[in-house]
Design an enzyme around this catalytic site. Sequence first.
Site, PDB file in Angstrom:
ATOM      1  N   GLY A   1      19.148 -14.956   5.412  1.00 45.45           N
ATOM      2  CA  GLY A   1      18.756 -13.566   5.610  1.00 45.45           C
ATOM      3  C   GLY A   1      18.491 -12.748   4.365  1.00 45.45           C
ATOM      4  O   GLY A   1      18.019 -11.606   4.470  1.00 45.45           O
TER       5      GLY A   1
ATOM      6  N   PRO B   1      19.785 -20.110   3.574  1.00 48.92           N
ATOM      7  CA  PRO B   1      18.650 -19.306   3.109  1.00 48.92           C
ATOM      8  C   PRO B   1      17.310 -19.979   3.390  1.00 48.92           C
ATOM      9  O   PRO B   1      17.161 -21.192   3.217  1.00 48.92           O
ATOM     10  CB  PRO B   1      18.883 -19.222   1.595  1.00 48.92           C
ATOM     11  CG  PRO B   1      19.625 -20.479   1.266  1.00 48.92           C
ATOM     12  CD  PRO B   1      20.471 -20.803   2.476  1.00 48.92           C
ATOM     13  N   GLY B   2      16.359 -19.207   3.852  1.00 43.24           N
ATOM     14  CA  GLY B   2      15.007 -19.726   4.054  1.00 43.24           C
ATOM     15  C   GLY B   2      14.052 -18.969   3.149  1.00 43.24           C
ATOM     16  O   GLY B   2      13.617 -19.431   2.101  1.00 43.24           O
ATOM     17  N   ARG B   3      13.774 -17.721   3.563  1.00 44.61           N
ATOM     18  CA  ARG B   3      12.789 -16.895   2.870  1.00 44.61           C
ATOM     19  C   ARG B   3      13.045 -16.775   1.366  1.00 44.61           C
ATOM     20  O   ARG B   3      12.114 -16.841   0.566  1.00 44.61           O
ATOM     21  CB  ARG B   3      12.812 -15.494   3.487  1.00 44.61           C
ATOM     22  CG  ARG B   3      11.673 -14.606   3.050  1.00 44.61           C
ATOM     23  CD  ARG B   3      11.926 -13.156   3.496  1.00 44.61           C
ATOM     24  NE  ARG B   3      12.366 -13.009   4.841  1.00 44.61           N
ATOM     25  CZ  ARG B   3      11.562 -12.707   5.877  1.00 44.61           C
ATOM     26  NH1 ARG B   3      10.273 -12.510   5.687  1.00 44.61           N
ATOM     27  NH2 ARG B   3      12.057 -12.581   7.091  1.00 44.61           N
TER      28      ARG B   3
ATOM     29  N   ARG C   1       2.216 -12.644  10.109  1.00 47.09           N
ATOM     30  CA  ARG C   1       3.255 -11.651   9.800  1.00 47.09           C
ATOM     31  C   ARG C   1       2.742 -10.204   9.826  1.00 47.09           C
ATOM     32  O   ARG C   1       3.407  -9.329  10.387  1.00 47.09           O
ATOM     33  CB  ARG C   1       3.933 -11.958   8.461  1.00 47.09           C
ATOM     34  CG  ARG C   1       4.583 -13.354   8.425  1.00 47.09           C
ATOM     35  CD  ARG C   1       5.514 -13.541   7.234  1.00 47.09           C
ATOM     36  NE  ARG C   1       6.665 -12.686   7.345  1.00 47.09           N
ATOM     37  CZ  ARG C   1       6.834 -11.575   6.671  1.00 47.09           C
ATOM     38  NH1 ARG C   1       5.947 -11.199   5.786  1.00 47.09           N
ATOM     39  NH2 ARG C   1       7.910 -10.850   6.858  1.00 47.09           N
TER      40      ARG C   1
ATOM     41  N   CYS D   1     -11.011 -13.003  17.302  1.00 45.34           N
ATOM     42  CA  CYS D   1     -11.505 -11.925  18.150  1.00 45.34           C
ATOM     43  C   CYS D   1     -10.393 -11.041  18.683  1.00 45.34           C
ATOM     44  O   CYS D   1     -10.091 -11.039  19.883  1.00 45.34           O
ATOM     45  CB  CYS D   1     -12.292 -12.524  19.304  1.00 45.34           C
ATOM     46  SG  CYS D   1     -13.670 -13.468  18.686  1.00 45.34           S
TER      47      CYS D   1
ATOM     48  N   TYR E   1       7.399 -18.441   6.540  1.00 44.82           N
ATOM     49  CA  TYR E   1       7.002 -17.916   7.841  1.00 44.82           C
ATOM     50  C   TYR E   1       5.499 -17.636   7.902  1.00 44.82           C
ATOM     51  O   TYR E   1       5.084 -16.690   8.579  1.00 44.82           O
ATOM     52  CB  TYR E   1       7.817 -16.661   8.189  1.00 44.82           C
ATOM     53  CG  TYR E   1       9.306 -16.915   8.181  1.00 44.82           C
ATOM     54  CD1 TYR E   1       9.884 -17.764   9.108  1.00 44.82           C
ATOM     55  CD2 TYR E   1      10.140 -16.331   7.213  1.00 44.82           C
ATOM     56  CE1 TYR E   1      11.246 -18.022   9.093  1.00 44.82           C
ATOM     57  CE2 TYR E   1      11.502 -16.589   7.187  1.00 44.82           C
ATOM     58  CZ  TYR E   1      12.048 -17.435   8.130  1.00 44.82           C
ATOM     59  OH  TYR E   1      13.399 -17.685   8.110  1.00 44.82           O
TER      60      TYR E   1
HETATM   61  N1  LLP Z   1      19.746 -19.144   9.920  1.00 42.02           N
HETATM   62  C1  LLP Z   1      19.401 -18.733  11.160  1.00 42.02           C
HETATM   63  C2  LLP Z   1      20.303 -19.025  12.271  1.00 42.02           C
HETATM   64  C3  LLP Z   1      18.200 -18.034  11.364  1.00 42.02           C
HETATM   65  O1  LLP Z   1      17.869 -17.633  12.583  1.00 42.02           O
HETATM   66  C4  LLP Z   1      17.347 -17.773  10.258  1.00 42.02           C
HETATM   67  C5  LLP Z   1      16.077 -17.070  10.440  1.00 42.02           C
HETATM   68  C6  LLP Z   1      17.740 -18.226   8.991  1.00 42.02           C
HETATM   69  C7  LLP Z   1      18.951 -18.904   8.853  1.00 42.02           C
HETATM   70  C8  LLP Z   1      16.908 -18.020   7.762  1.00 42.02           C
HETATM   71  O2  LLP Z   1      16.755 -16.672   7.468  1.00 42.02           O
HETATM   72  P1  LLP Z   1      16.025 -16.235   6.098  1.00 42.02           P
HETATM   73  O3  LLP Z   1      16.924 -16.624   4.956  1.00 42.02           O
HETATM   74  O4  LLP Z   1      14.728 -16.931   6.037  1.00 42.02           O
HETATM   75  O5  LLP Z   1      15.870 -14.767   6.241  1.00 42.02           O
HETATM   76  N2  LLP Z   1       9.394 -14.944  11.123  1.00 42.02           N
HETATM   77  C9  LLP Z   1      10.140 -13.841  10.559  1.00 42.02           C
HETATM   78  C10 LLP Z   1      11.530 -14.267  10.147  1.00 42.02           C
HETATM   79  C11 LLP Z   1      12.321 -14.912  11.258  1.00 42.02           C
HETATM   80  C12 LLP Z   1      13.703 -15.324  10.852  1.00 42.02           C
HETATM   81  C13 LLP Z   1      14.367 -16.121  11.914  1.00 42.02           C
HETATM   82  N3  LLP Z   1      15.661 -16.653  11.574  1.00 42.02           N
HETATM   83  C14 LLP Z   1       9.342 -13.248   9.407  1.00 42.02           C
HETATM   84  O6  LLP Z   1       8.250 -13.729   9.118  1.00 42.02           O
HETATM   85  O7  LLP Z   1       9.766 -12.261   8.804  1.00 42.02           O
END
Ligand code: LLP
Length: 415
Positions: free
Chosen positions: A239, A274-276, A312, A343, A371
């Site tokens: 997050g 962490p993802g983003r 996004r 379209c 994403y």
């Molecule tokens: N863990 C869980 C259980 C999650 O649901 C998520 C993201 C993460 C980790 C990773 O979160 P991050 O570190 O990436 O914030 N498509 C949206 C974001 C959706 C996030 C969903 N869950 C966007 O483009 O902003």
Amino acid sequence: MNHFETRNNQLYAEEVPLTQIAEQFGTPCFVYSKAALQAHYQAYEQALQGCDHLVCYAVKSNSNLAVLSVLARLGSGFDIVSGGELARVIAAGGDPAKVIFSGVGKSLDEIRAALNAGIGCFNVESALELEQINGIATEAGIKAPVSLRVNPDVDAKTHPYISTGLRENKFGISMEDARTLYRKAAGMSGIEIIGVDCHIGSQLTSIDPFLAALERVLLLVDELGDEGIEISHLDIGGGLGVTYKDEEPPAAGELVGQVRSLMGHRAMTLVLEPGRSISANAGILLTRVNNIKSNGEHHFAIVDAAMNDLIRPALYQAWMDVQPVVPNAENIARQYDLVGPVCESGDFIARNRELAISNGDLLAVMSAGAYCFAMSSNYNTRNRAAEILVDGTEMHMARRRETYQDQLALESPLP
Ligand code: LLP
């Protein structure tokens, strides 16, 4: 260090000019920097030194096999939310024992596959799911390692679609129910309780909601400990936000530092998802202006990328920076809406952006490593973009551009 930099009046990915990538692989095309992925991952590792930990990269943010393999080689674990993501992690050389399985809707087949693969932990989101995992594990004569994902009812102060830690969201188990469920789980033959998990949302730009959630989770951990239910793994989810425009999210090190001090003396493995914060600023989307038109005072630059490539802006009203790859001082600056060929009026990449561009120019949509491709589709029967991973002067085709044949191959007209 920024891995997408302007040199000699043009934008580079590490040591490769983006013009070269466009020429060789065409557009639209995602370009990732291996060095950036590594640096973002290492920021977590460094902050976690001296503490038992596991960084589980959230596969959903960018699940390309090349990206996953870069992280697997650094020893990363992986946070998955489907059987498909598990297959990707395994194909990329990830260690199943470092996989945690999140998500509210795991199917029985997915649970079986994950148990067979020997994953590190299931993050359980409901009483029924716990029973299902227990049933499958008992049948197989094994114990499934489990954390309960609690919903701490904390406002992450982010976009409502990506806020997950409020009671009104579908995610997790309330704190009250979690107490009861932990006691129940402790008596299940197919369950080994190892941890507790929470994830309150995505693109968080302040530490406070993380700490508020953690305080509640730690209270639960202490209570369970008093009852003899030992929690040895604390997963605080992902997050952490990134800078798209002018956001000033805390650095990974700052977040980890404050989490560690709040954990205090408690001896638990600290898990993060962490993802983003690893992938977003390790990628860009390269697109070419295909047409420029004006409806009265309104100027549109029609590019070859569209909402199917990058949803996004349309879905979350997200602001993503757009830069000309080779700025041309002779172009006249105007306010443009950057739109795609799909379209729908919702098909925009950016709106009201002052840009000095002309037809045929190459543009880079910044911060597009997370994403973006992962959420892409074939809407309007558009081939999905190519993905290129740059490593110094090398270009690796991480995914070739789709063809119409690829798209039609899965379908059959009536005989
Ligand atoms: N863990 C869980 C259980 C999650 O649901 C998520 C993201 C993460 C980790 C990773 O979160 P991050 O570190 O990436 O914030 N498509 C949206 C974001 C959706 C996030 C969903 N869950 C966007 O483009 O902003």
